[in-house]
Write a protein that holds these residues in place. Structure first.
Motif, PDB file in Angstrom:
ATOM      1  N   UNK A 318       0.850  -1.200   0.000  1.00 21.65           N
ATOM      2  CA  UNK A 318       0.000   0.000   0.000  1.00 21.65           C
ATOM      3  C   UNK A 318       0.884   1.249   0.000  1.00 21.65           C
ATOM      4  N   UNK A 319       1.954   1.227   0.782  1.00 20.23           N
ATOM      5  CA  UNK A 319       2.871   2.364   0.819  1.00 20.23           C
ATOM      6  C   UNK A 319       3.563   2.545  -0.528  1.00 20.23           C
ATOM      7  N   UNK A 320       4.012   1.456  -1.137  1.00 20.23           N
ATOM      8  CA  UNK A 320       4.683   1.523  -2.439  1.00 20.23           C
ATOM      9  C   UNK A 320       3.741   2.083  -3.494  1.00 20.23           C
ATOM     10  N   UNK A 321       2.491   1.649  -3.453  1.00 18.36           N
ATOM     11  CA  UNK A 321       1.513   2.106  -4.436  1.00 18.36           C
ATOM     12  C   UNK A 321       1.284   3.613  -4.313  1.00 18.36           C
ATOM     13  N   UNK A 322       1.204   4.129  -3.085  1.00 18.14           N
ATOM     14  CA  UNK A 322       1.024   5.568  -2.899  1.00 18.14           C
ATOM     15  C   UNK A 322       2.243   6.339  -3.377  1.00 18.14           C
ATOM     16  N   UNK A 323       3.439   5.806  -3.095  1.00 20.84           N
ATOM     17  CA  UNK A 323       4.667   6.464  -3.566  1.00 20.84           C
ATOM     18  C   UNK A 323       4.705   6.486  -5.087  1.00 20.84           C
ATOM     19  N   UNK A 324       4.264   5.413  -5.704  1.00 16.10           N
ATOM     20  CA  UNK A 324       4.257   5.285  -7.165  1.00 16.10           C
ATOM     21  C   UNK A 324       3.241   6.243  -7.788  1.00 16.10           C
ATOM     22  N   UNK A 325       2.041   6.259  -7.222  1.00 14.00           N
ATOM     23  CA  UNK A 325       0.945   7.012  -7.838  1.00 14.00           C
ATOM     24  C   UNK A 325       1.018   8.512  -7.579  1.00 14.00           C
ATOM     25  N   UNK A 326       1.467   8.919  -6.390  1.00 11.60           N
ATOM     26  CA  UNK A 326       1.365  10.328  -6.004  1.00 11.60           C
ATOM     27  C   UNK A 326       2.706  11.039  -5.842  1.00 11.60           C
ATOM     28  N   UNK A 327       3.794  10.253  -5.708  1.00 13.85           N
ATOM     29  CA  UNK A 327       5.117  10.878  -5.576  1.00 13.85           C
ATOM     30  C   UNK A 327       6.020  10.533  -6.753  1.00 13.85           C
ATOM     31  N   UNK A 328       5.455   9.812  -7.744  1.00 16.57           N
ATOM     32  CA  UNK A 328       6.172   9.473  -8.978  1.00 16.57           C
ATOM     33  C   UNK A 328       7.445   8.672  -8.695  1.00 16.57           C
ATOM     34  N   UNK A 329       7.387   7.796  -7.697  1.00 15.31           N
ATOM     35  CA  UNK A 329       8.545   6.970  -7.350  1.00 15.31           C
ATOM     36  C   UNK A 329       8.419   5.618  -8.069  1.00 15.31           C
ATOM     37  N   UNK A 330       9.161   5.489  -9.164  1.00 13.60           N
ATOM     38  CA  UNK A 330       9.089   4.275  -9.976  1.00 13.60           C
ATOM     39  C   UNK A 330      10.150   3.252  -9.587  1.00 13.60           C
ATOM     40  N   UNK A 331      11.051   3.631  -8.702  1.00 12.49           N
ATOM     41  CA  UNK A 331      12.108   2.735  -8.232  1.00 12.49           C
ATOM     42  C   UNK A 331      11.963   2.563  -6.719  1.00 12.49           C
ATOM     43  N   UNK A 332      12.572   1.508  -6.151  1.00 10.47           N
ATOM     44  CA  UNK A 332      12.519   1.319  -4.696  1.00 10.47           C
ATOM     45  C   UNK A 332      12.953   2.579  -3.954  1.00 10.47           C
ATOM     46  N   UNK A 333      12.194   2.918  -2.923  1.00 10.18           N
ATOM     47  CA  UNK A 333      12.299   4.242  -2.324  1.00 10.18           C
ATOM     48  C   UNK A 333      12.166   4.191  -0.798  1.00 10.18           C
ATOM     49  N   UNK A 334      11.257   3.365  -0.307  1.00  8.09           N
ATOM     50  CA  UNK A 334      10.906   3.387   1.113  1.00  8.09           C
ATOM     51  C   UNK A 334      12.034   2.856   1.982  1.00  8.09           C
ATOM     52  N   UNK A 335      12.822   1.914   1.461  1.00  4.12           N
ATOM     53  CA  UNK A 335      13.924   1.360   2.266  1.00  4.12           C
ATOM     54  C   UNK A 335      14.928   2.431   2.670  1.00  4.12           C
ATOM     55  N   UNK A 336      14.965   3.549   1.913  1.00  4.54           N
ATOM     56  CA  UNK A 336      15.909   4.629   2.216  1.00  4.54           C
ATOM     57  C   UNK A 336      15.481   5.432   3.442  1.00  4.54           C
ATOM     58  N   UNK A 337      14.283   5.161   3.956  1.00  6.33           N
ATOM     59  CA  UNK A 337      13.797   5.841   5.153  1.00  6.33           C
ATOM     60  C   UNK A 337      14.115   5.069   6.432  1.00  6.33           C
ATOM     61  N   UNK A 338      14.612   3.836   6.287  1.00  6.04           N
ATOM     62  CA  UNK A 338      14.860   2.999   7.466  1.00  6.04           C
ATOM     63  C   UNK A 338      15.840   3.647   8.450  1.00  6.04           C
ATOM     64  N   UNK A 339      16.947   4.288   7.982  1.00 11.72           N
ATOM     65  CA  UNK A 339      17.845   4.939   8.956  1.00 11.72           C
ATOM     66  C   UNK A 339      17.137   5.976   9.822  1.00 11.72           C
ATOM     67  N   UNK A 340      16.092   6.617   9.277  1.00 12.27           N
ATOM     68  CA  UNK A 340      15.375   7.635  10.049  1.00 12.27           C
ATOM     69  C   UNK A 340      14.632   6.990  11.216  1.00 12.27           C
TER      70      UNK A 340
END
Length: 871
Positions: A318-340
């Motif tokens: 669900x998170x990936x789909x929102x990133x894809x549809x509304x933030x134009x993230x076509x590549x893996x993206x969410x894993x980069x938030x893990x350090x936060x």
């Protein structure tokens, strides 16, 4: 007030009130068939409420990580669209087990909120249970009386059973509750409309922050209520909502609990929070879901296709789909938030720091996989649009296929359809979804009756580490119906039966009395009860029985369990100390061991692991068992422990040589009993997680003998029993030479047939169409398709052959047609295959299908011609 200070102040306050502060239980629940995830702070104390375990401390407080995404408590669809619902959240709670009750709970809640947190008392409202005629329950006049000493009458509201009577489930402990609500609106808004009219009405700024539950009844299976022997207090306060109130913001996502994630998302995506409603929702969804997924992985639950793993995968997708549809993230993206999240919460929850690398790896792999699936689904949608221009409606069955196969939420399908100006058959979709839910309910169907109590105690003494038989008495039993078949859950005062837990399967065996055997089909642990599952209840349950474990099955299981400990030691020795157990299964037939490692094991490494384990077996190492070992002492001894497990103050440790692990299972007295160890498979089950399956003892010997027998048979077939491998290699080389000659002839034949078929092409609309039956073999047709692809345009070719009553259909579409998104062979061949009662697939330019209805070939050609004519 900083969120870390908020959490600390809560715990310090209740420590002053003589509460024992405990750590959060794992978010992923074990040994409780009614729950997949901890969805409330009370879950880890459920055994105390049920009376299965005595309370060691009568006053307890903690901050519990919770997840609400399934069952009755499901907030998933609200998350991101409002400002205060979450999947993963922290619940601050205090408990009394038979100690203080309503008076102290209410007074301390008020003292903490207004005295320590300094919340303006005029913003607070309280609700009390207003009574219920169906249960013959009066309104909670006692709680009202305590609140009336604190609040004016117009800010104490009576609530319904739905809002103010808390129940653990369909059965079990329950009682009235008193909620505390806060009004965070501006003074101007409060002047216009009193907050008392907005309590429990879904207003985003008039929200519940604390629920005080007074547990005093037990809901029986027949629906009736009976008083509990002791009264308890169970409170839960939403940490994120409390921070919103204390930091004077209008959204949980504007607090320091979530702001760091949103700032990082802004930086990575280039989209500013607050600039667009769609992207704002997406950022909130991603911030929330990241926390849920990261904590689940840290607690040992990996994304998968079933049960808890499926829920975690669904949240992440669900998170990936929102990133894809509304933030134009076509590549893996969410894993980069893990350090936060590790920086934000690692101090309070160190498991995040310990598992950071694994969390990043798993999320990255899942993102990449789902993005590929998402693209396939979008392509599937486009093809469906192209192939159904006459209907111009997205059927419910197709919408459900996208949902079920490609992970498309229905709103994404509606969004894509809206762009085309097409409606979606939502009624049909709902029908298909309900069918799926019905199937799930049927698969999990179980009806449970009330316990019949023979003796008041529920404490079962486990003696199975030392014996496989014991004289027992029945404490209680209940009848259960599983998929239409009756069983009995039975508790004994003493048991030699090991209950399924820690990866080890439950014991089976029988009860014996006067030569009559009552079969015990399984043993399971449920809410700290050791439940024996019987197919027949003894005629006189008040008698004394001999409980006898199937000793052969127990011995084989013990062999495999001890072998997993040696395997764990071997993997850490051969691969490195980064290896950690991530799951296991131990039964009588085989063992399965999941572990953290980021690459495939080589043949040499597998051989090293096997040699290490077998060496330890030959050394006949004696079991070194520590019972009732203080947890800190176990740590000092270097015992291996597992994240996601909840350990008591004393533990059991099992050692063989240098190996030492915390474990409650059954083991061999010495490793020589295992006999032999053989790995039969090794592979990946998730990003950074490998799985080994292995055999021991007789099963391993039989496996090796089967392999040797096959090798002997091959030697006889190739007439070289001395070196059959060399003989087979020679034959393969000889066969390859002949195959090359066959391929050359096939290529020449394909060229000849290609020219012949091109000569038969007919113009249909703007395209050339070839549709005919053929005697060519599939490989020749495929070669011909590759040739046609080099220099042919505007060509569609369908060839069908029949052999032994079965149809082989091949479909070629030239690249220019594919590039214009007019046709796709892989999609189209599946639709055409329905006419020959078959299925298939392939690439956009060439695909094949098989079927069992030769008479449908003419219909295939007719449909194809009509489709081409309409392009």
């Amino acid at each position: 007030m900083d969120s870390k200070v908020v959490r600390k102040l809560f715990l310090d306050f209740f420590a002053e009130k003589h509460h024992h502060i405990v750590s959060s239980a794992p978010m992923v629940v074990k040994d409780d068939p009614t729950l997949m995830f901890t969805n409330a702070g009370m879950n880890q104390f459920k055994d105390i409420f049920l009376g299965n375990t005595a309370a060691k401390f009568h006053r307890i407080a903690n901050s519990q990580k919770c997840l609400r995404v399934s069952g009755k408590h499901n907030d998933l669809e609200e998350v991101g669209h409002d400002t205060y619902h979450h999947t993963m959240f922290e619940m601050l709670g205090n408990w009394s087990f038979g100690d203080y009750f309503k008076k102290e709970a209410i007074e301390w809640a008020w003292e903490l909120l207004t005295g320590r947190y300094k919340i303006d008392s005029s913003c607070l409202y309280a609700t009390v249970f207003g009574g219920d005629d169906a249960d013959a329950l009066p309104w909670d006049e006692e709680a009202y009386g305590y609140w009336s000493q604190i609040l004016p009458a117009d800010r104490i509201l009576k609530g319904s059973k739905k809002d103010n009577f808390w129940e653990m489930g369909d059965t079990g402990p329950c009682g009235p509750c008193s909620e505390i609500h806060i009004d965070l609106r501006s003074d101007e808004e409060k002047e216009l409309l009193s907050g008392c009219r907005l309590v429990n009405q879904g207003h985003p700024l008039v929200i519940e922050i604390w629920n005080l539950v007074f547990i005093q009844f037990n809901r029986q299976a027949d629906g009736k209520l009976s008083p509990l022997p002791a009264r308890h207090v169970d409170t839960g306060m939403g940490f994120e909502r409390l921070c919103m109130a204390l930091q004077h913001v209008k959204s949980n996502y504007d607090t320091d609990v979530f702001k760091p994630y949103i700032l990082q998302i802004e930086e990575l995506s280039g989209v500013i929070y607050g600039s667009n409603q769609g992207s704002d929702v997406a950022m909130r969804v991603i911030s929330d879901h990241l926390r849920a997924v990261a904590f689940a992985i840290a607690d040992g639950q990996l994304p998968s296709n079933n049960k808890a793993g499926y829920v975690i995968r669904r949240i992440l997708r669900r998170a990936v789909r929102y990133a894809y549809s509304y933030l134009n993230q076509k590549d893996p993206f969410i894993h980069r938030l893990v350090p936060v999240i590790c920086e934000q919460m690692g101090e309070s929850y160190p498991e995040l720091l310990h598992q950071q690398g694994l969390i990043e790896k798993v999320i990255h792999e899942e993102e990449a996989s789902f993005l590929r699936t998402l693209m396939q689904g979008i392509q599937k949608f486009s093809q469906h649009i192209s192939a159904n221009q006459t209907d111009k409606t997205i059927e419910g069955t197709f919408a459900f296929e996208l949902y079920d196969t490609y992970g498309f939420p229905i709103d994404l399908t509606q969004l894509l359809a809206k762009e085309q100006g097409w409606p979606v058959d939502m009624e049909g979709f709902a029908t298909e979804l309900e069918k799926q839910k019905q199937r799930s309910r049927q698969d999990a169907a179980m009806e449970t009756g009330d316990w019949v109590v023979l003796e008041p105690s529920t404490d079962t003494k486990f003696v199975g580490w030392d014996t496989t038989s014991a004289m027992v008495r029945l404490l209680r039993y209940r009848k259960v119906n599983i998929k239409g078949k009756d069983y009995y859950h039975v508790l004994f005062d003493t048991t030699p039966f090991y209950a399924e837990s820690g990866g080890q399967s439950g014991d089976t065996g029988y009860l014996l009395q006067n030569s009559i055997k009552y079969r015990i089909a399984d043993t399971r642990k449920e809410n700290n009860l050791l439940i024996h599952i019987l197919e027949t209840l003894p005629a006189d349950p008040y008698s004394t029985f001999e409980a006898v474990v199937d000793s052969e099955k127990r011995t084989l299981t013990a062999n495999n369990h001890s072998a997993t400990h040696l395997l764990h030691q071997a993997l850490r020795n051969v691969l490195g100390l980064h290896v950690e157990q991530k799951g296991s299964f131990v039964g009588p037939d085989y063992l399965r061991f999941d572990f953290s490692h980021f690459q495939k094991l080589s043949e040499a490494e597998i051989r090293q692991v096997e040699m290490f384990v077998n060496q330890k077996i030959r050394q006949n190492l004696t079991l070194n068992e520590h019972r009732d070992l203080p947890l800190e002492k176990a740590r000092d001894l270097g015992a291996i422990m597992f994240f996601g497990e909840k350990y008591g103050e004393t533990v059991r440790a099992i050692g063989f040589g240098e190996s030492l692990e915390l474990c409650g299972g059954t083991h061999v007295a010495s490793t020589g009993q295992i006999g032999i160890f053989k790995i039969i498979s090794e592979g990946a089950i998730a990003a950074g997680i490998r799985r080994i399956e292995a055999l021991t003892g007789t099963q391993a010997e039989e496996h090796i003998e089967q392999k040797l027998a096959a090798l002997r048979q091959i030697g006889e077939m190739v007439k070289n029993t001395t070196d059959p491998v060399k003989a087979v290699a020679s034959q393969i080389e000889h066969s390859d030479q002949w195959q090359k000659k066959v391929d050359e002839l096939s290529h020449k034949l394909a060229h000849v047939q290609k020219e012949h078929l091109l000569a038969t092409a007919q113009m249909v609309g703007k395209f050339r169409l070839i549709a005919s039956r053929t005697d060519l073999d599939p490989q020749t047709i495929k070669d011909m398709a590759h040739m046609l692809r080099l220099n042919q345009q505007r060509l569609v070719m369908a060839l069908a052959s029949i052999k032994d009553g079965k149809v082989n259909l091949s479909l070629f579409i030239s690249d220019d047609i594919v590039k214009d998104h007019l046709l796709n062979a892989g999609t189209l061949v599946r639709e055409l295959a329905r006419e020959i009662d078959g299925g298939g697939g392939g690439q956009p330019y060439f695909a094949t299908a098989g079927g069992k209805k030769p008479e449908g070939i003419d219909t295939v050609f007719k449909r194809l011609k009509e489709l081409v004519a309409g392009l």
